[in-house]
Design an enzyme around this catalytic site. Structure first.
Site, PDB file in Angstrom:
ATOM      1  N   TYR A  93      49.157  43.888  46.789  1.00  0.00           N
ATOM      2  CA  TYR A  93      50.448  44.583  46.854  1.00  0.00           C
ATOM      3  C   TYR A  93      50.629  45.110  48.281  1.00  0.00           C
ATOM      4  O   TYR A  93      49.645  45.477  48.934  1.00  0.00           O
ATOM      5  CB  TYR A  93      50.464  45.770  45.888  1.00  0.00           C
ATOM      6  CG  TYR A  93      50.099  45.422  44.467  1.00  0.00           C
ATOM      7  CD1 TYR A  93      51.037  44.896  43.590  1.00  0.00           C
ATOM      8  CD2 TYR A  93      48.802  45.614  43.995  1.00  0.00           C
ATOM      9  CE1 TYR A  93      50.707  44.590  42.276  1.00  0.00           C
ATOM     10  CE2 TYR A  93      48.455  45.304  42.689  1.00  0.00           C
ATOM     11  CZ  TYR A  93      49.404  44.796  41.832  1.00  0.00           C
ATOM     12  OH  TYR A  93      49.070  44.490  40.545  1.00  0.00           O
ATOM     13  N   ARG A  96      48.947  48.837  49.180  1.00  0.00           N
ATOM     14  CA  ARG A  96      47.624  49.284  48.765  1.00  0.00           C
ATOM     15  C   ARG A  96      46.612  48.147  48.784  1.00  0.00           C
ATOM     16  O   ARG A  96      46.983  46.978  48.652  1.00  0.00           O
ATOM     17  CB  ARG A  96      47.663  49.929  47.378  1.00  0.00           C
ATOM     18  CG  ARG A  96      48.269  49.063  46.284  1.00  0.00           C
ATOM     19  CD  ARG A  96      48.804  49.976  45.179  1.00  0.00           C
ATOM     20  NE  ARG A  96      49.331  49.255  44.030  1.00  0.00           N
ATOM     21  CZ  ARG A  96      50.589  48.826  43.935  1.00  0.00           C
ATOM     22  NH1 ARG A  96      51.445  48.970  44.943  1.00  0.00           N
ATOM     23  NH2 ARG A  96      51.005  48.215  42.838  1.00  0.00           N
ATOM     24  N   CYS A 105      27.345  47.805  38.335  1.00  0.00           N
ATOM     25  CA  CYS A 105      27.916  48.836  37.460  1.00  0.00           C
ATOM     26  C   CYS A 105      26.765  49.553  36.772  1.00  0.00           C
ATOM     27  O   CYS A 105      25.660  49.020  36.661  1.00  0.00           O
ATOM     28  CB  CYS A 105      28.812  48.204  36.398  1.00  0.00           C
ATOM     29  SG  CYS A 105      30.247  47.383  37.108  1.00  0.00           S
ATOM     30  N   CYS A 112      34.170  42.225  30.519  1.00  0.00           N
ATOM     31  CA  CYS A 112      34.549  42.540  31.912  1.00  0.00           C
ATOM     32  C   CYS A 112      35.406  41.450  32.547  1.00  0.00           C
ATOM     33  O   CYS A 112      35.075  40.268  32.484  1.00  0.00           O
ATOM     34  CB  CYS A 112      33.283  42.736  32.732  1.00  0.00           C
ATOM     35  SG  CYS A 112      33.617  42.964  34.489  1.00  0.00           S
ATOM     36  N   ARG A 114      35.709  41.002  35.687  1.00  0.00           N
ATOM     37  CA  ARG A 114      35.015  40.458  36.870  1.00  0.00           C
ATOM     38  C   ARG A 114      33.601  40.036  36.496  1.00  0.00           C
ATOM     39  O   ARG A 114      32.680  40.117  37.309  1.00  0.00           O
ATOM     40  CB  ARG A 114      34.984  41.493  38.003  1.00  0.00           C
ATOM     41  CG  ARG A 114      36.345  41.813  38.570  1.00  0.00           C
ATOM     42  CD  ARG A 114      36.272  42.399  39.990  1.00  0.00           C
ATOM     43  NE  ARG A 114      37.621  42.597  40.487  1.00  0.00           N
ATOM     44  CZ  ARG A 114      38.213  43.797  40.596  1.00  0.00           C
ATOM     45  NH1 ARG A 114      37.549  44.893  40.284  1.00  0.00           N
ATOM     46  NH2 ARG A 114      39.455  43.891  41.038  1.00  0.00           N
ATOM     47  N   LYS A 318      50.142  43.070  38.420  1.00  0.00           N
ATOM     48  CA  LYS A 318      50.350  43.602  37.066  1.00  0.00           C
ATOM     49  C   LYS A 318      51.834  43.603  36.721  1.00  0.00           C
ATOM     50  O   LYS A 318      52.671  43.865  37.589  1.00  0.00           O
ATOM     51  CB  LYS A 318      49.880  45.051  36.988  1.00  0.00           C
ATOM     52  CG  LYS A 318      48.386  45.200  36.949  1.00  0.00           C
ATOM     53  CD  LYS A 318      48.000  46.667  36.852  1.00  0.00           C
ATOM     54  CE  LYS A 318      46.505  46.784  36.970  1.00  0.00           C
ATOM     55  NZ  LYS A 318      46.007  46.240  38.250  1.00  0.00           N
TER      56      LYS A 318
HETATM   57  S1  SF4 Z   1      34.886  46.350  33.258  1.00  0.00           S
HETATM   58 FE1  SF4 Z   1      33.418  45.240  34.573  1.00  0.00          FE
HETATM   59  S2  SF4 Z   1      33.615  46.208  36.572  1.00  0.00           S
HETATM   60 FE2  SF4 Z   1      34.470  47.626  35.061  1.00  0.00          FE
HETATM   61  S3  SF4 Z   1      32.752  48.966  34.440  1.00  0.00           S
HETATM   62 FE3  SF4 Z   1      32.857  47.294  32.944  1.00  0.00          FE
HETATM   63  S4  SF4 Z   1      31.390  45.793  33.759  1.00  0.00           S
HETATM   64 FE4  SF4 Z   1      31.865  47.167  35.467  1.00  0.00          FE
END
Ligand code: SF4
Length: 351
Positions: A93, A96, A105, A112, A114, A318
């Protein structure tokens, strides 16, 4: 106090903790070879192994369905790569950027978005890549907001975060620093007053967006962690992923939104599930998602209303996806729906 001592990171750990039966070892090994596994002590303490529908187990204990890739699913479901001018930075965008400081994580959500990128072992963004990303931000005066993301930036030390915040403080056109995290839920003891101070000290307006999907996640420890940010002067927002079997029921979603507001967290986004590989069993239909939003609108305070959004595959950003409460146009008049589902005419002229 968090109830268990160590993060569960392997199928053997999950079996030893009684979260999965030993006969599932082989299938769990297949999943763990493909995607990272981590369940923190705080989360493990919220799982009742005797409850097959426990919402924490459903989100974090691997399931063999993760190995089935459905039509349309893709490695980069929201198209980060299409907007990455330098490593670790996404500029999708105009005003940002996302600064992906680390690919780790505290715990790994099975759905997830990603999942093909996180937990792969490369860890924090290397110093030269971070310098290049900060250089890019410096060189683009249209960047008003920097979103620290990952992975989860709050797995980094307060010292490291303070160093990044100090670099951003020196960039005058950056006015907002936003942090996307699941740490207050997954590892609340990491949210120390020192961490909150490290973020706040940078002199920008700082917001923290917490990923929360079920009211059970807001344990007393998680609530205290969230309060540490708010009490330090950092407003909290929430991000919730709509997950089948976890929060796809109006009563659960409404309770979640109310609990968030009670914790001084403003519900921000309800994300429709992204097309990440092996996550079809978690996604609801958009039609069902809209019916949930309609139920929230009908029964709960305006403070409890998130925006239901879809990340458009391919990196187009989005889009709010409803529901809609208004039909018609200026010329022919409108029909508007009230919170009980009754429809009313609305005209701006007498013609
Ligand atoms: S959604 Fe993916 S990036 Fe976000 S906290 Fe959970 S594992 Fe980590």
């Amino acid at each position: 106090m968090e109830p268990r001592a160590k993060t569960l990171r392997s199928p053997a750990d999950l079996i030893e903790a009684g979260l999965v039966p030993p006969e599932k070892l082989a299938e769990l090994e297949r999943i763990a070879a493909r995607y990272p596994v981590a369940i923190t002590p705080a989360l493990a303490g919220l799982i009742d192994p005797l409850d097959p529908d426990n919402p924490i187990a459903r989100q974090f204990v691997p399931d063999v369905a993760e190995l089935d890739v459905a039509r349309g699913e893709r490695e980069d479901p929201i198209g980060d790569d299409a907007h990455a001018p330098v490593a670790g930075l996404v500029h999708r965008y105009p005003d940002r950027v996302l600064l992906k400081l680390v690919d780790l994580c505290a715990a790994y959500c099975r759905f997830c978005f990603r999942r093909e990128r996180v937990g792969r072992g490369s860890g924090a963004l290397p110093p030269d890549a971070l310098a290049a990303a900060l250089g890019y931000i410096r060189a683009h005066p249209e960047i008003w907001e920097v979103i620290l993301s990952g992975g989860d930036p709050l797995v980094l030390s307060a010292r490291r975060l303070a160093a990044v915040a100090a670099e951003l403080e020196a960039i005058a056109h950056v006015k907002i620093l936003r942090v996307h995290t699941r740490v207050p839920i997954a590892a609340p003891s990491r949210v120390t007053p020192a961490l909150a101070r490290a973020l706040k000290r940078c002199g920008k307006a700082v917001y923290v967006a917490v990923h929360v999907n079920h009211p059970l996640e807001l344990s007393p420890e998680a609530r205290r962690a969230c309060a540490r940010f708010v009490d330090a002067g950092i407003p909290l927002l929430s991000q919730t992923v709509l997950v089948r079997g976890v929060n796809d029921e109006a009563g659960v979603l409404g309770e979640l939104m109310r609990t968030l507001v009670e914790c001084r967290i403003k519900p921000y986004y309800l994300h429709h599930g992204d097309l990440a590989p092996g996550t079809a069993h978690w996604r609801t239909t958009i039609e069902h998602g809209r019916s949930l939003l309609r139920a929230l609108h009908g029964r709960y305070s305006g403070l409890c209303q998130p925006t239901y959004v879809l990340d458009i595959p391919g990196g187009y950003g989005k889009a709010p996806i409803g529901p809609d409460y208004l039909e018609g146009d200026e010329r022919n008049g409108y029909e508007v729906e009230d919170f009980r589902g009754r429809r009313h005419p609305y005209r701006t002229t007498d013609d």
